[in-house]
Design a protein around this motif. Structure first.
Motif, PDB file in Angstrom:
ATOM      1  N   SER A   1       0.835  -1.207   0.000  1.00 45.92           N
ATOM      2  CA  SER A   1       0.000   0.000   0.000  1.00 45.92           C
ATOM      3  C   SER A   1       0.868   1.254   0.000  1.00 45.92           C
ATOM      4  CB  SER A   1      -0.956   0.003   1.200  1.00 45.92           C
ATOM      5  OG  SER A   1      -0.256  -0.068   2.420  1.00 45.92           O
ATOM      6  N   TRP A   2       1.979   1.224   0.708  1.00 48.18           N
ATOM      7  CA  TRP A   2       2.885   2.375   0.761  1.00 48.18           C
ATOM      8  C   TRP A   2       3.581   2.567  -0.581  1.00 48.18           C
ATOM      9  CZ3 TRP A   2       3.596   6.866   2.223  1.00 48.18           C
ATOM     10  CH2 TRP A   2       4.813   7.461   2.562  1.00 48.18           C
ATOM     11  N   ALA A   3       4.012   1.476  -1.191  1.00 48.13           N
ATOM     12  CA  ALA A   3       4.676   1.570  -2.500  1.00 48.13           C
ATOM     13  C   ALA A   3       3.716   2.116  -3.553  1.00 48.13           C
ATOM     14  CB  ALA A   3       5.208   0.208  -2.912  1.00 48.13           C
TER      15      ALA A   3
ATOM     16  N   LEU B   1       2.460  13.228   3.952  1.00 43.56           N
ATOM     17  CA  LEU B   1       3.006  11.883   3.754  1.00 43.56           C
ATOM     18  C   LEU B   1       4.498  11.841   4.080  1.00 43.56           C
ATOM     19  CD1 LEU B   1       1.206  10.783   0.456  1.00 43.56           C
ATOM     20  CD2 LEU B   1       0.612  10.180   2.823  1.00 43.56           C
ATOM     21  N   VAL B   2       5.210  12.921   3.759  1.00 43.94           N
ATOM     22  CA  VAL B   2       6.626  13.009   4.131  1.00 43.94           C
ATOM     23  C   VAL B   2       6.765  12.938   5.651  1.00 43.94           C
ATOM     24  CG1 VAL B   2       8.674  14.487   4.143  1.00 43.94           C
ATOM     25  CG2 VAL B   2       7.287  14.310   2.069  1.00 43.94           C
ATOM     26  N   ILE B   3       5.908  13.684   6.345  1.00 47.78           N
ATOM     27  CA  ILE B   3       5.942  13.677   7.809  1.00 47.78           C
ATOM     28  C   ILE B   3       5.574  12.294   8.345  1.00 47.78           C
ATOM     29  CG2 ILE B   3       4.892  14.671   9.882  1.00 47.78           C
ATOM     30  CD1 ILE B   3       4.505  17.271   8.209  1.00 47.78           C
ATOM     31  N   ASP B   4       4.588  11.653   7.735  1.00 44.13           N
ATOM     32  CA  ASP B   4       4.217  10.293   8.124  1.00 44.13           C
ATOM     33  C   ASP B   4       5.408   9.344   7.979  1.00 44.13           C
ATOM     34  OD1 ASP B   4       1.635  10.470   9.029  1.00 44.13           O
ATOM     35  OD2 ASP B   4       0.693   9.736   7.194  1.00 44.13           O
ATOM     36  N   ALA B   5       6.120   9.462   6.863  1.00 47.05           N
ATOM     37  CA  ALA B   5       7.279   8.601   6.630  1.00 47.05           C
ATOM     38  C   ALA B   5       8.338   8.823   7.698  1.00 47.05           C
ATOM     39  CB  ALA B   5       7.853   8.852   5.238  1.00 47.05           C
ATOM     40  N   GLN B   6       8.546  10.062   8.078  1.00 47.02           N
ATOM     41  CA  GLN B   6       9.493  10.366   9.145  1.00 47.02           C
ATOM     42  C   GLN B   6       9.040   9.725  10.458  1.00 47.02           C
ATOM     43  OE1 GLN B   6       9.391  14.637   8.948  1.00 47.02           O
ATOM     44  NE2 GLN B   6      11.096  14.774   7.510  1.00 47.02           N
ATOM     45  N   ASP B   7       7.739   9.783  10.727  1.00 50.10           N
ATOM     46  CA  ASP B   7       7.202   9.172  11.951  1.00 50.10           C
ATOM     47  C   ASP B   7       7.447   7.661  11.959  1.00 50.10           C
ATOM     48  OD1 ASP B   7       6.349  11.584  12.928  1.00 50.10           O
ATOM     49  OD2 ASP B   7       4.245  11.315  12.336  1.00 50.10           O
ATOM     50  N   VAL B   8       7.272   7.018  10.807  1.00 45.14           N
ATOM     51  CA  VAL B   8       7.519   5.579  10.720  1.00 45.14           C
ATOM     52  C   VAL B   8       8.982   5.280  11.033  1.00 45.14           C
ATOM     53  CG1 VAL B   8       7.613   3.601   9.147  1.00 45.14           C
ATOM     54  CG2 VAL B   8       5.619   5.104   9.132  1.00 45.14           C
ATOM     55  N   LEU B   9       9.884   6.045  10.434  1.00 40.98           N
ATOM     56  CA  LEU B   9      11.312   5.834  10.685  1.00 40.98           C
ATOM     57  C   LEU B   9      11.653   6.034  12.160  1.00 40.98           C
ATOM     58  CD1 LEU B   9      12.918   7.573   7.575  1.00 40.98           C
ATOM     59  CD2 LEU B   9      13.165   5.167   8.214  1.00 40.98           C
TER      60      LEU B   9
ATOM     61  N   TYR C   1       1.863  -1.976  14.600  1.00 43.19           N
ATOM     62  CA  TYR C   1       2.087  -0.596  14.167  1.00 43.19           C
ATOM     63  C   TYR C   1       1.999  -0.479  12.648  1.00 43.19           C
ATOM     64  CZ  TYR C   1       4.538   3.802  13.274  1.00 43.19           C
ATOM     65  OH  TYR C   1       4.877   5.052  12.830  1.00 43.19           O
ATOM     66  N   LEU C   2       2.663  -1.376  11.940  1.00 43.97           N
ATOM     67  CA  LEU C   2       2.640  -1.310  10.480  1.00 43.97           C
ATOM     68  C   LEU C   2       1.268  -1.679   9.925  1.00 43.97           C
ATOM     69  CD1 LEU C   2       6.139  -2.822   9.625  1.00 43.97           C
ATOM     70  CD2 LEU C   2       5.492  -0.415   9.829  1.00 43.97           C
ATOM     71  N   THR C   3       0.581  -2.582  10.575  1.00 47.00           N
ATOM     72  CA  THR C   3      -0.782  -2.917  10.155  1.00 47.00           C
ATOM     73  C   THR C   3      -1.690  -1.715  10.291  1.00 47.00           C
ATOM     74  OG1 THR C   3      -0.526  -5.256  10.726  1.00 47.00           O
ATOM     75  CG2 THR C   3      -2.770  -4.408  10.603  1.00 47.00           C
ATOM     76  N   ALA C   4      -1.536  -0.959  11.380  1.00 45.71           N
ATOM     77  CA  ALA C   4      -2.345   0.249  11.572  1.00 45.71           C
ATOM     78  C   ALA C   4      -2.155   1.207  10.414  1.00 45.71           C
ATOM     79  CB  ALA C   4      -1.978   0.924  12.893  1.00 45.71           C
ATOM     80  N   TYR C   5      -0.950   1.263   9.886  1.00 45.64           N
ATOM     81  CA  TYR C   5      -0.658   2.212   8.816  1.00 45.64           C
ATOM     82  C   TYR C   5      -1.252   1.805   7.472  1.00 45.64           C
ATOM     83  CZ  TYR C   5       1.921   6.142  10.615  1.00 45.64           C
ATOM     84  OH  TYR C   5       2.238   7.335  11.226  1.00 45.64           O
ATOM     85  N   VAL C   6      -1.708   0.584   7.329  1.00 38.97           N
ATOM     86  CA  VAL C   6      -2.420   0.217   6.100  1.00 38.97           C
ATOM     87  C   VAL C   6      -3.676   1.078   5.980  1.00 38.97           C
ATOM     88  CG1 VAL C   6      -3.641  -1.626   4.879  1.00 38.97           C
ATOM     89  CG2 VAL C   6      -1.496  -2.120   6.073  1.00 38.97           C
ATOM     90  N   LEU C   7      -4.334   1.327   7.098  1.00 35.95           N
ATOM     91  CA  LEU C   7      -5.508   2.209   7.086  1.00 35.95           C
ATOM     92  C   LEU C   7      -5.103   3.627   6.709  1.00 35.95           C
ATOM     93  CD1 LEU C   7      -8.506   2.720   7.649  1.00 35.95           C
ATOM     94  CD2 LEU C   7      -7.944   2.944  10.081  1.00 35.95           C
ATOM     95  N   GLU C   8      -4.015   4.112   7.269  1.00 35.79           N
ATOM     96  CA  GLU C   8      -3.517   5.457   6.960  1.00 35.79           C
ATOM     97  C   GLU C   8      -3.189   5.604   5.483  1.00 35.79           C
ATOM     98  OE1 GLU C   8      -1.567   9.333   8.202  1.00 35.79           O
ATOM     99  OE2 GLU C   8      -3.195   8.070   8.933  1.00 35.79           O
ATOM    100  N   TRP C   9      -2.397   4.681   4.955  1.00 32.84           N
ATOM    101  CA  TRP C   9      -1.991   4.787   3.545  1.00 32.84           C
ATOM    102  C   TRP C   9      -3.193   4.691   2.617  1.00 32.84           C
ATOM    103  CZ3 TRP C   9       1.856   6.848   5.221  1.00 32.84           C
ATOM    104  CH2 TRP C   9       2.979   6.272   5.789  1.00 32.84           C
ATOM    105  N   THR C  10      -4.111   3.790   2.932  1.00 31.07           N
ATOM    106  CA  THR C  10      -5.266   3.591   2.053  1.00 31.07           C
ATOM    107  C   THR C  10      -6.164   4.822   2.031  1.00 31.07           C
ATOM    108  OG1 THR C  10      -5.214   1.199   2.445  1.00 31.07           O
ATOM    109  CG2 THR C  10      -7.258   2.133   1.574  1.00 31.07           C
ATOM    110  N   LEU C  11      -6.461   5.366   3.205  1.00 26.62           N
ATOM    111  CA  LEU C  11      -7.306   6.565   3.250  1.00 26.62           C
ATOM    112  C   LEU C  11      -6.643   7.726   2.520  1.00 26.62           C
ATOM    113  CD1 LEU C  11      -8.634   6.448   6.930  1.00 26.62           C
ATOM    114  CD2 LEU C  11      -9.951   6.061   4.829  1.00 26.62           C
ATOM    115  N   HIS C  12      -5.341   7.894   2.702  1.00 26.66           N
ATOM    116  CA  HIS C  12      -4.672   9.010   2.041  1.00 26.66           C
ATOM    117  C   HIS C  12      -4.499   8.778   0.539  1.00 26.66           C
ATOM    118  CE1 HIS C  12      -4.406  11.461   5.427  1.00 26.66           C
ATOM    119  NE2 HIS C  12      -3.357  10.923   6.021  1.00 26.66           N
TER     120      HIS C  12
END
Length: 218
Positions: free
Chosen positions: A7-9, A41-49, A134-145
């Protein structure tokens, strides 16, 4: 974790292929242009890192579902952090710079996620989750965005089918109720999170659930 990566890719690829004029179009996020969403999304990526390099021995306090704070009020864009995102996005000026930054930081976040141990516990937002949750939660984030990205950009590819399907399942767990089977995954997500109002027919199908909408996650 595979769903996170795919989803992120897909979301990063959709941004990479946008023409420059698309960045001035509205997004599906209230008060944000596409450029503002990409900056987020840039900020989200930083948060993931940051999260993936913040291990802890503390027991988990949240999982992929309870990670989300849920309100009934859609964002207006007036929140101070939302307003900061708009100012940061404007500072990029050239859409190429936003694309480059998202590709740079976003690719690193994707690699870090692929290398992380799903069982490792990490700290974020004063909570503790396993990396897998944590990464599963972000599937919702990436999909909505991803849906936000394409809201006013016909022809731009949407998220891979597994993303909306998994995101819908997560939203239904958050809501504690299932959306009607007649709703597509995309419709369930958009209506369920308040990104669009249900049609009269959809409202009838929703029944009592209509009165509990929206489920705004953040």
């Amino acid at each position: 974790m595979d769903a996170f990566e795919r989803s992120w890719a897909a979301l990063r690829a959709a941004v990479a292929d946008l023409p420059d004029d698309a960045f001035a179009e509205p997004s599906g996020c209230a008060g944000w242009l596409v450029r503002d969403l990409v900056c987020h999304l840039v900020i989200d990526a930083q948060d993931v890192l940051i999260t993936l390099v913040t291990p802890t021995d503390e027991p988990p306090t949240r999982d992929a579902i309870t990670y989300w704070e849920v309100t009934g009020t859609p964002p207006t864009g007036d929140d101070p952090l939302d307003a900061l995102t708009v100012r940061l996005a404007a500072a990029y000026e050239d859409p190429y710079l936003l694309k480059f930054h998202l590709d740079d930081v976003g690719s690193a976040a994707g690699r870090a996620a692929a290398l992380a141990d799903p069982a490792m516990r990490v700290g974020t937002r004063d909570e503790v989750l396993t990396v897998g949750d944590y990464l599963t939660a972000y599937v919702l984030e990436w999909t909505l965005h991803h849906l936000d990205l394409i809201a006013h950009l016909p022809g731009v590819p949407g998220p891979p089918a597994e993303g909306p399907a998994q995101a819908r399942e997560m939203l239904e767990k958050i809501a504690g109720a299932a959306f009607p089977a007649s709703f597509s995954d995309e419709a369930a997500l958009l209506v369920g999170t308040g990104r669009r109002a249900p049609t009269p027919a959809e409202r009838d199908e929703l029944g009592d659930l209509a009165g509990r909408l929206p489920f705004v996650v953040g």
